[in-house]
Motif scaffolding. Sequence first.
Motif, PDB file in Angstrom:
ATOM      1  N   ALA A 164      -8.031   9.978  -2.751  1.00 57.01           N
ATOM      2  CA  ALA A 164      -7.063   9.800  -3.977  1.00 57.01           C
ATOM      3  C   ALA A 164      -7.856   9.501  -5.156  1.00 57.01           C
ATOM      4  O   ALA A 164      -7.501   9.902  -6.133  1.00 57.01           O
ATOM      5  CB  ALA A 164      -5.987   8.771  -3.539  1.00 57.01           C
ATOM      6  N   GLN A 165      -8.780   8.547  -5.293  1.00 58.05           N
ATOM      7  CA  GLN A 165      -9.848   8.194  -6.291  1.00 58.05           C
ATOM      8  C   GLN A 165     -10.337   9.339  -6.799  1.00 58.05           C
ATOM      9  O   GLN A 165     -10.221   9.192  -8.050  1.00 58.05           O
ATOM     10  CB  GLN A 165     -10.372   6.978  -5.831  1.00 58.05           C
ATOM     11  CG  GLN A 165     -11.224   6.384  -6.939  1.00 58.05           C
ATOM     12  CD  GLN A 165     -12.171   5.218  -6.661  1.00 58.05           C
ATOM     13  OE1 GLN A 165     -12.363   5.209  -5.217  1.00 58.05           O
ATOM     14  NE2 GLN A 165     -12.697   4.527  -7.394  1.00 58.05           N
TER      15      GLN A 165
ATOM     16  N   ALA B 202      -0.436  11.354   0.068  1.00 61.33           N
ATOM     17  CA  ALA B 202       0.132  10.058   0.198  1.00 61.33           C
ATOM     18  C   ALA B 202       1.001  10.087   1.358  1.00 61.33           C
ATOM     19  O   ALA B 202       1.274   9.022   1.914  1.00 61.33           O
ATOM     20  CB  ALA B 202       1.333  10.051  -1.174  1.00 61.33           C
TER      21      ALA B 202
ATOM     22  N   ALA C  78       0.829   4.076  -2.684  1.00 56.57           N
ATOM     23  CA  ALA C  78       0.620   5.455  -2.595  1.00 56.57           C
ATOM     24  C   ALA C  78       1.794   6.255  -3.113  1.00 56.57           C
ATOM     25  O   ALA C  78       1.551   7.465  -3.618  1.00 56.57           O
ATOM     26  CB  ALA C  78       0.483   5.857  -1.034  1.00 56.57           C
TER      27      ALA C  78
ATOM     28  N   MET D 115      -1.293   8.825   4.053  1.00 60.54           N
ATOM     29  CA  MET D 115      -1.500   7.358   4.196  1.00 60.54           C
ATOM     30  C   MET D 115      -0.258   6.926   4.562  1.00 60.54           C
ATOM     31  O   MET D 115      -0.314   5.854   5.332  1.00 60.54           O
ATOM     32  CB  MET D 115      -1.672   7.225   2.591  1.00 60.54           C
ATOM     33  CG  MET D 115      -3.030   7.434   2.088  1.00 60.54           C
ATOM     34  SD  MET D 115      -3.292   7.198   0.113  1.00 60.54           S
ATOM     35  CE  MET D 115      -3.206   5.507   0.479  1.00 60.54           C
TER      36      MET D 115
ATOM     37  N   ILE E 262      -7.635   5.110   6.435  1.00 61.14           N
ATOM     38  CA  ILE E 262      -6.779   4.792   5.274  1.00 61.14           C
ATOM     39  C   ILE E 262      -7.785   4.649   3.991  1.00 61.14           C
ATOM     40  O   ILE E 262      -7.689   5.069   3.169  1.00 61.14           O
ATOM     41  CB  ILE E 262      -5.978   3.649   5.387  1.00 61.14           C
ATOM     42  CG1 ILE E 262      -4.785   3.811   6.532  1.00 61.14           C
ATOM     43  CG2 ILE E 262      -5.529   2.938   4.104  1.00 61.14           C
ATOM     44  CD1 ILE E 262      -3.977   2.731   6.697  1.00 61.14           C
ATOM     45  N   ARG E 263      -8.962   3.756   4.414  1.00 63.03           N
ATOM     46  CA  ARG E 263     -10.123   3.774   3.442  1.00 63.03           C
ATOM     47  C   ARG E 263     -10.314   5.105   2.909  1.00 63.03           C
ATOM     48  O   ARG E 263     -10.724   5.185   1.665  1.00 63.03           O
ATOM     49  CB  ARG E 263     -10.908   2.998   3.890  1.00 63.03           C
ATOM     50  CG  ARG E 263     -11.030   1.516   3.939  1.00 63.03           C
ATOM     51  CD  ARG E 263     -12.031   0.459   4.338  1.00 63.03           C
ATOM     52  NE  ARG E 263     -11.872  -0.516   4.555  1.00 63.03           N
ATOM     53  CZ  ARG E 263     -11.860  -0.665   6.323  1.00 63.03           C
ATOM     54  NH1 ARG E 263     -12.298  -0.089   7.088  1.00 63.03           N
ATOM     55  NH2 ARG E 263     -11.473  -2.051   6.542  1.00 63.03           N
TER      56      ARG E 263
ATOM     57  N   VAL F  34      -0.238   7.992  -5.985  1.00 61.80           N
ATOM     58  CA  VAL F  34      -0.929   9.018  -5.208  1.00 61.80           C
ATOM     59  C   VAL F  34       0.027  10.204  -5.170  1.00 61.80           C
ATOM     60  O   VAL F  34      -0.454  11.799  -5.280  1.00 61.80           O
ATOM     61  CB  VAL F  34      -1.504   8.916  -3.942  1.00 61.80           C
ATOM     62  CG1 VAL F  34      -2.042   9.875  -3.082  1.00 61.80           C
ATOM     63  CG2 VAL F  34      -2.573   7.602  -3.853  1.00 61.80           C
TER      64      VAL F  34
ATOM     65  N   ILE G 180      -7.820   6.509   0.713  1.00 61.66           N
ATOM     66  CA  ILE G 180      -7.881   5.987  -0.893  1.00 61.66           C
ATOM     67  C   ILE G 180      -9.037   6.392  -1.559  1.00 61.66           C
ATOM     68  O   ILE G 180      -8.951   6.909  -2.775  1.00 61.66           O
ATOM     69  CB  ILE G 180      -8.004   4.418  -0.800  1.00 61.66           C
ATOM     70  CG1 ILE G 180      -6.614   3.904  -0.061  1.00 61.66           C
ATOM     71  CG2 ILE G 180      -8.478   3.768  -1.938  1.00 61.66           C
ATOM     72  CD1 ILE G 180      -6.555   2.343   0.278  1.00 61.66           C
ATOM     73  N   TYR G 181     -10.148   6.828  -0.746  1.00 63.41           N
ATOM     74  CA  TYR G 181     -11.366   7.446  -1.436  1.00 63.41           C
ATOM     75  C   TYR G 181     -10.974   8.759  -2.157  1.00 63.41           C
ATOM     76  O   TYR G 181     -11.397   9.155  -3.042  1.00 63.41           O
ATOM     77  CB  TYR G 181     -12.747   7.305  -0.699  1.00 63.41           C
ATOM     78  CG  TYR G 181     -13.670   8.022  -1.098  1.00 63.41           C
ATOM     79  CD1 TYR G 181     -14.372   7.726  -2.388  1.00 63.41           C
ATOM     80  CD2 TYR G 181     -14.091   9.389  -0.910  1.00 63.41           C
ATOM     81  CE1 TYR G 181     -15.732   8.272  -2.874  1.00 63.41           C
ATOM     82  CE2 TYR G 181     -15.059  10.300  -1.219  1.00 63.41           C
ATOM     83  CZ  TYR G 181     -15.835   9.510  -2.172  1.00 63.41           C
ATOM     84  OH  TYR G 181     -17.148  10.312  -3.137  1.00 63.41           O
TER      85      TYR G 181
ATOM     86  N   LEU H 209       0.861  -1.144   0.161  1.00 64.42           N
ATOM     87  CA  LEU H 209       0.144  -0.041  -0.103  1.00 64.42           C
ATOM     88  C   LEU H 209       0.849   1.290   0.106  1.00 64.42           C
ATOM     89  O   LEU H 209       0.469   2.333  -0.789  1.00 64.42           O
ATOM     90  CB  LEU H 209      -0.975   0.017   1.284  1.00 64.42           C
ATOM     91  CG  LEU H 209      -2.315  -0.790   0.934  1.00 64.42           C
ATOM     92  CD1 LEU H 209      -2.923  -0.778   2.322  1.00 64.42           C
ATOM     93  CD2 LEU H 209      -3.160  -0.086   0.062  1.00 64.42           C
TER      94      LEU H 209
END
Length: 115
Positions: A104-105, A43, A31, A46, A97-98, A35, A101-102, A27
């Motif tokens: 970043a997406q 990043a 990142a 994260m 962290i989830r 990211v 990630i969201y 992960l």
Amino acid sequence: LKTNRALDRVLDARKAWGMMTRCSRALAGMACAYVAPTNGPLALLMCRYLAVFPWCLKGRLRGEDDEEVIRNVLPPQEAEWLLQQEAERPIAILSRIRCLIYLAQTGNEVSLPLP
């Protein structure tokens, strides 16, 4: 017989810890590769959470205090948020962290503290 079962539990624990380490490294690598070029602060945050996660998990399993590590690694607002999650810090870290990630997406900028 009891010794064999105890050794099996130790081996299972080592395997699980090794898998957690490999997943955390993967992960962090993602990142940095995907990211960081577009959102460096996200990043970095994260990776900071990924660094704190094993310390908090160890503290939870052993009943040790992990406040010093949290305060040294995370930004102050994030550290305060995590320290309020007394009983379930490892789960709170995974949830955060989830969320990262969201972000970043979707391409959103990170602002502290996160929702």
